[in-house]
Scaffold this active site. Structure first.
Site, PDB file in Angstrom:
ATOM      1  CB  SER A 177      -0.950  -0.040   1.196  1.00 18.69           C
ATOM      2  OG  SER A 177      -1.939   0.949   1.103  1.00 18.69           O
ATOM      3  CG  ASP A 214      -6.986  -2.272  -3.173  1.00 21.68           C
ATOM      4  OD1 ASP A 214      -7.414  -1.157  -2.838  1.00 21.68           O
ATOM      5  OD2 ASP A 214      -5.795  -2.614  -3.042  1.00 21.68           O
ATOM      6  CG  HIS A 259      -6.015  -1.817   0.379  1.00 19.18           C
ATOM      7  ND1 HIS A 259      -5.133  -1.591  -0.649  1.00 19.18           N
ATOM      8  CD2 HIS A 259      -5.481  -1.204   1.473  1.00 19.18           C
ATOM      9  CE1 HIS A 259      -4.117  -0.876  -0.209  1.00 19.18           C
ATOM     10  NE2 HIS A 259      -4.302  -0.631   1.082  1.00 19.18           N
TER      11      HIS A 259
END
Length: 313
Positions: free
Chosen positions: A159, A254, A284
């Site tokens: 991320s 996501d 996610h």
């Protein structure tokens, strides 16, 4: 369809009335993220060595954690991975990603050095970039004393950490410095404009929401003029050639899915070697959730296998 494990987790969060991150202060959000990890993360596997220390950074000390894989021989030069944790550049630390880093070390046979870079809003952009670059350079410079082969040193993250790992590779290439041997980009944020179709399609109901992304961006990038800086949005760098081989892992549910795919595609089009792998049924953040999402363990294994292959002598 959304994986049943992911669906069950999302339903439980609603049932337990877990507040979304954007309803918490950064201090409270960090504590909640750290405190809840025991519910979703597997037990921490044993490693041969775990050592914490601080290095001097351009704006103050940077905490690091070194993890040597189980079964490694003292003094043996091993491949290495500098790991940059996720958390929207606002939450997360060495502890929230300790289990994942231990798993990657043991499964890949590499020494993993996790970086506790500074967070917004206290330290907004480009503080995290500066810390990440300084940490990578320090590990490379001190590699021999750390039991790491500097020629087999990778960078990775999930991320926000995937964003920073990509930026480290670009910045070092642009500066004429030795590049990492490999980049592991797990559902990376690559475009702060948040214009990809997956943002509109998946911005509600799948853990990472439009409101939470705005929350993170507001704390890390309070000035909208910085959103198009390639150090914030590596997808916008005009040249993605001559970069290290990459594994870009994305999740089908996501909001960041499309910009991760776009980054992998642009790497390939520019002549840089990249592999894209999408866990179509996942959300996610799933890779750290191996206690409650079984596919997370497969994702960790695949990332470690890619590292092992890329960093072999």
């Amino acid at each position: 369809m959304l994986h049943p494990d992911a669906r069950a987790l999302l339903d439980l969060m609603v049932e337990k009335r877990i507040p979304p991150v954007n309803e918490l202060s950064p201090v409270d959000a960090r504590a909640a993220y750290r405190d809840r990890r025991g519910f979703t993360q597997p037990d921490a596997p044993a490693v041969a060595e775990s050592r914490d220390w601080r290095i001097d950074g351009p704006h103050g000390p940077i905490p690091l954690r070194l993890l040597r894989p189980q079964g490694s021989v003292p003094g043996e030069l091993l491949p290495g991975l500098v790991y940059l944790h996720g958390g929207g550049w606002t939450i997360g630390d060495l502890d929230t990603h300790d289990v994942l880093c231990r798993e990657l070390a043991n499964l890949s046979g590499a020494v993993v050095v996790s970086v506790d870079y500074r967070l917004g809003p206290e330290a907004p952009f480009p503080a995290a970039v500066d810390d990440s670059l300084a940490a990578y350079e320090w590990v490379r410079r001190e590699a021999a004393s750390l039991g790491i082969d500097a020629q087999r040193l990778a960078v990775g993250g999930d991320s926000a950490g995937g964003n920073l790992a990509a930026v480290v590779c670009l910045a070092r290439r642009d500066a004429g410095l030795a590049p990492p041997a490999f980049q592991l980009l797990v559902y990376p944020a690559t475009d702060q404009r948040q214009q990809a179709p997956s943002h509109a399609a998946l911005g509600e109901g799948y853990l990472l929401t439009r409101d939470s992304m705005d929350y993170y961006r507001r704390h890390y990038l309070p000035d909208p003029a910085t959103w198009t800086d390639w150090r914030a949005s590596p997808l916008l760098h005009p040249d993605l050639s001559r970069l290290p081989p990459a594994l870009v892992l994305t999740a089908g549910y996501d909001p960041l899915r499309d910009e991760g795919l776009a980054y992998a595609q642009r790497l390939t089009q520019a002549g840089s070697r990249s592999t894209h792998l999408c866990f179509e049924r996942q959300i996610h953040g799933f890779i750290t959730m191996g206690r409650v999402i079984a596919e997370a363990n497969d994702a960790v294994w695949l990332c470690a296998a890619a590292l092992r292959h890329a960093l072999q002598p």
